[in-house]
Design a protein around this motif. Structure first.
Motif, mmCIF file in Angstrom:
data_model
loop_
_atom_site.group_PDB
_atom_site.id
_atom_site.type_symbol
_atom_site.label_atom_id
_atom_site.label_comp_id
_atom_site.label_asym_id
_atom_site.label_seq_id
_atom_site.Cartn_x
_atom_site.Cartn_y
_atom_site.Cartn_z
ATOM 1 N N SER A 156 12.544 38.287 42.356
ATOM 2 C CA SER A 156 13.410 39.034 41.450
ATOM 3 C C SER A 156 12.748 39.219 40.090
ATOM 4 C CB SER A 156 14.741 38.283 41.290
ATOM 5 O OG SER A 156 15.544 38.864 40.297
ATOM 6 N N MET A 157 12.188 38.127 39.541
ATOM 7 C CA MET A 157 11.554 38.184 38.233
ATOM 8 C C MET A 157 10.360 39.131 38.236
ATOM 9 S SD MET A 157 9.843 35.053 36.067
ATOM 10 C CE MET A 157 8.548 34.824 37.310
ATOM 11 N N ASN A 158 9.524 39.042 39.256
ATOM 12 C CA ASN A 158 8.317 39.858 39.283
ATOM 13 C C ASN A 158 8.591 41.301 39.668
ATOM 14 O OD1 ASN A 158 5.817 38.153 38.688
ATOM 15 N ND2 ASN A 158 6.971 36.832 40.070
ATOM 16 N N LEU A 159 9.677 41.539 40.381
ATOM 17 C CA LEU A 159 10.098 42.935 40.582
ATOM 18 C C LEU A 159 10.414 43.577 39.239
ATOM 19 C CD1 LEU A 159 12.414 42.914 43.748
ATOM 20 C CD2 LEU A 159 10.300 44.209 43.445
ATOM 21 N N GLY A 160 11.104 42.799 38.392
ATOM 22 C CA GLY A 160 11.404 43.314 37.060
ATOM 23 C C GLY A 160 10.148 43.593 36.266
ATOM 24 N N MET A 161 9.168 42.689 36.345
ATOM 25 C CA MET A 161 7.958 42.823 35.550
ATOM 26 C C MET A 161 7.045 43.942 36.038
ATOM 27 S SD MET A 161 7.044 38.788 34.949
ATOM 28 C CE MET A 161 5.550 39.167 34.051
ATOM 29 N N THR A 162 7.142 44.307 37.321
ATOM 30 C CA THR A 162 6.281 45.362 37.851
ATOM 31 C C THR A 162 7.004 46.704 37.920
ATOM 32 O OG1 THR A 162 6.866 44.604 40.095
ATOM 33 C CG2 THR A 162 4.796 43.812 39.168
ATOM 34 N N VAL A 163 8.206 46.705 38.496
ATOM 35 C CA VAL A 163 8.949 47.957 38.666
ATOM 36 C C VAL A 163 9.547 48.421 37.341
ATOM 37 C CG1 VAL A 163 10.896 49.063 39.838
ATOM 38 C CG2 VAL A 163 9.436 47.453 41.079
ATOM 39 N N GLY A 164 10.058 47.466 36.526
ATOM 40 C CA GLY A 164 10.726 47.827 35.282
ATOM 41 C C GLY A 164 9.863 48.644 34.335
ATOM 42 N N PRO A 165 8.658 48.167 33.968
ATOM 43 C CA PRO A 165 7.825 48.965 33.067
ATOM 44 C C PRO A 165 7.450 50.331 33.642
ATOM 45 C CG PRO A 165 7.072 46.697 33.118
ATOM 46 C CD PRO A 165 8.104 46.824 34.198
ATOM 47 N N MET A 166 7.226 50.384 34.965
ATOM 48 C CA MET A 166 6.872 51.659 35.578
ATOM 49 C C MET A 166 8.024 52.663 35.482
ATOM 50 S SD MET A 166 5.747 52.393 39.515
ATOM 51 C CE MET A 166 7.356 51.879 40.141
ATOM 52 N N LEU A 167 9.226 52.231 35.860
ATOM 53 C CA LEU A 167 10.386 53.118 35.768
ATOM 54 C C LEU A 167 10.696 53.459 34.314
ATOM 55 C CD1 LEU A 167 12.874 51.664 38.423
ATOM 56 C CD2 LEU A 167 11.440 53.696 38.602
ATOM 57 N N GLY A 168 10.543 52.456 33.447
ATOM 58 C CA GLY A 168 10.784 52.703 32.033
ATOM 59 C C GLY A 168 9.852 53.765 31.490
ATOM 60 N N GLY A 169 8.574 53.683 31.844
ATOM 61 C CA GLY A 169 7.620 54.682 31.381
ATOM 62 C C GLY A 169 7.958 56.077 31.863
ATOM 63 N N ILE A 170 8.385 56.168 33.125
ATOM 64 C CA ILE A 170 8.741 57.484 33.682
ATOM 65 C C ILE A 170 9.958 58.060 32.972
ATOM 66 C CG2 ILE A 170 9.598 58.657 35.748
ATOM 67 C CD1 ILE A 170 7.896 56.691 37.396
ATOM 68 N N LEU A 171 10.996 57.210 32.807
ATOM 69 C CA LEU A 171 12.222 57.677 32.155
ATOM 70 C C LEU A 171 11.978 58.055 30.695
ATOM 71 C CD1 LEU A 171 15.113 55.361 33.400
ATOM 72 C CD2 LEU A 171 14.959 57.831 33.647
ATOM 73 N N ILE A 172 11.230 57.210 29.999
ATOM 74 C CA ILE A 172 10.969 57.479 28.580
ATOM 75 C C ILE A 172 10.170 58.770 28.425
ATOM 76 C CG2 ILE A 172 9.750 56.631 26.530
ATOM 77 C CD1 ILE A 172 10.425 53.771 27.595
ATOM 78 N N GLY A 173 9.195 58.975 29.309
ATOM 79 C CA GLY A 173 8.411 60.200 29.243
ATOM 80 C C GLY A 173 9.237 61.447 29.499
ATOM 81 N N ALA A 174 10.236 61.317 30.372
ATOM 82 C CA ALA A 174 11.033 62.489 30.738
ATOM 83 C C ALA A 174 12.224 62.713 29.814
ATOM 84 C CB ALA A 174 11.517 62.346 32.181
ATOM 85 N N TYR A 175 12.897 61.618 29.397
ATOM 86 C CA TYR A 175 14.166 61.777 28.677
ATOM 87 C C TYR A 175 14.241 61.006 27.362
ATOM 88 C CZ TYR A 175 15.425 63.386 33.346
ATOM 89 O OH TYR A 175 15.446 64.048 34.562
#
Length: 412
Positions: A156-175
């Motif tokens: 759970s913790m490492n899913l957050g550390m790997t998936v979270g920044p990736m999704l965050g970067g995509i969302l921030i770039g788009a919206y």
């Protein structure tokens, strides 16, 4: 084939057999992804507002103080009150901070001081409630499922550390950053729902009425096995974590830039996630003390080898191997703490654990940076990894009983 998969892949027994734990795990997984998205968004927003790497770096400093202070205090509170209520308060507070961040982004306030304050409050709520959430686990799953539950928590913790920044970067770039803050706010609904559905978790007996931070430190001082597990983790984080050198290594070792730094930072988390996913064998190991020292030793050797190589992909592989070893160590250390310590002490020990996890890497940054400044990054990485191994061997020599620790007959 099915038997081989069960012995290799992570044991999902705690999720299958314990509905309360399943809801908590799912809620924490969703929230962890959201929190990492927010962490990326705050850094991006501070840099956009200031154009200063120093100002962006201060984000970590503003989070560290509350993390240490409230980590210790939160552990004592978790041993005094209903842990379910404390978990609810912490999750609600974190959701409120994310909502404040979303509002300031939507309004375009552009106040860096507000971002620093939000990060500090966010860190305080996390540290206050984290010991309660961690110390709940032994009361949600039976003892034989604790190693598997800790492996799942690591996933759970490492899913957050790997998936979270990736999704965050995509969302921030788009919206924009507001989108990450909004998603994080909504994501906390999963954790709040899970905490709401839990049974009451008041302290067992009367010990919780007089729980104090100092009592927790005194207890740890008198329990050699638990103390040794903490010292082993500190050895790994102080001597064998060269993350402060990654920018210099990216240029000096590999001729890369920011993208290479990102790969170096991500590699240990990817290895940690892989180690947790393929942790089916963990439950069959009973000598947890020996396993901790072997894993920390493997971490140190992987880091020392990383200092010797100049091929990027081999370097990333070694960092991933170090992350995998760290996961193994963390699973066994958490299990020892949950099984060997009495329930009325688990909150305070989890609080001390937060301080170790938060403070160790910062001391490691200072150690690796200082040695690199006095010598070279190569020497700093290699000697740090070897110093970690030497510290482990010293712990094994000074505390041979730790090597004999048996989870079937736990002693703190």
């Amino acid at each position: 084939m099915a038997a081989a998969a069960r012995n290799t892949l992570a044991d999902i027994g705690p999720l299958r057999d314990n509905p309360d734990y399943r809801r908590v795990w799912a809620g924490q997984s969703v929230s962890a992804i959201g929190q990492q998205m927010t962490a990326v968004a705050v850094s991006v927003q501070v840099y956009d507002l200031t154009g200063s790497s120093f100002a962006t770096g201060l984000v970590g400093l503003f989070s560290l103080g509350p993390l240490i202070a409230f980590g210790l205090y939160g552990g004592a509170v978790a041993d005094r009150v209903d842990r379910r209520k404390l978990g609810l308060i912490g999750s609600a507070g974190l959701a409120a901070v994310s909502a404040v961040l979303a509002v300031q982004a939507l309004l375009g306030l552009g106040a860096v001081a507000l971002l620093y304050a939000a990060v500090a409050v966010q860190s305080g709520f996390f540290a206050l409630s984290s010991p309660a959430r961690s110390s709940m686990i032994p009361r949600l799953v039976p003892r034989h499922h604790l190693p598997a539950a800790n492996a799942l928590n690591t996933i759970s913790m490492n899913l957050g550390m790997t998936v979270g920044p990736m999704l965050g970067g995509i969302l921030i770039g788009a919206y924009g950053v507001r989108s990450a803050y909004l998603v994080d706010t909504v994501a906390f609904g999963a954790t709040l729902y899970a905490m709401w559905r839990l049974p009451t978790m008041r302290p067992l007996g009367d010990a919780g009425r007089r729980a104090s931070v100092l009592d927790g430190l005194r207890f740890l001082q008198k329990q050699p096995n638990l103390r040794t597990s903490f010292l082993a983790d500190l050895a790994a984080m102080i001597f064998g974590l060269p993350r402060a050198l990654f920018p210099a290594i990216a240029v000096g070792f590999y001729g890369g830039g920011p993208g290479t730094v990102g790969l170096l930072v991500a590699a240990p988390a990817v290895g940690a996630l892989a180690g947790a996913l393929f942790s089916g064998w963990i439950g069959k190991v009973h000598r947890h003390g020996a396993a901790v020292l072997a894993a920390v030793c493997a971490w140190g050797l992987s880091i020392a080898a990383f200092g010797l190589v100049r091929d990027l992909w081999l370097g990333l592989l070694l960092l991933a191997a170090a992350g995998c070893a760290d996961t193994v160590s963390m699973i066994f250390r958490n299990t020892m703490m949950q099984v060997a310590a009495p329930d009325e002490m688990r909150g305070r020990l989890q609080g001390i654990f937060i301080v170790v996890v938060a403070g160790g890497p910062r001391l490691g940054d200072f150690e690796s940076g200082t040695v690199a400044a006095l010598t070279t990054p190569t020497i700093s990485v290699i000697t740090g990894g070897l110093a970690c191994v030497a510290a482990v061997l010293l712990l094994a020599a000074r505390r041979p009983a730790f090597l004999r620790y048996d989870a079937r007959h736990p002693t703190p």
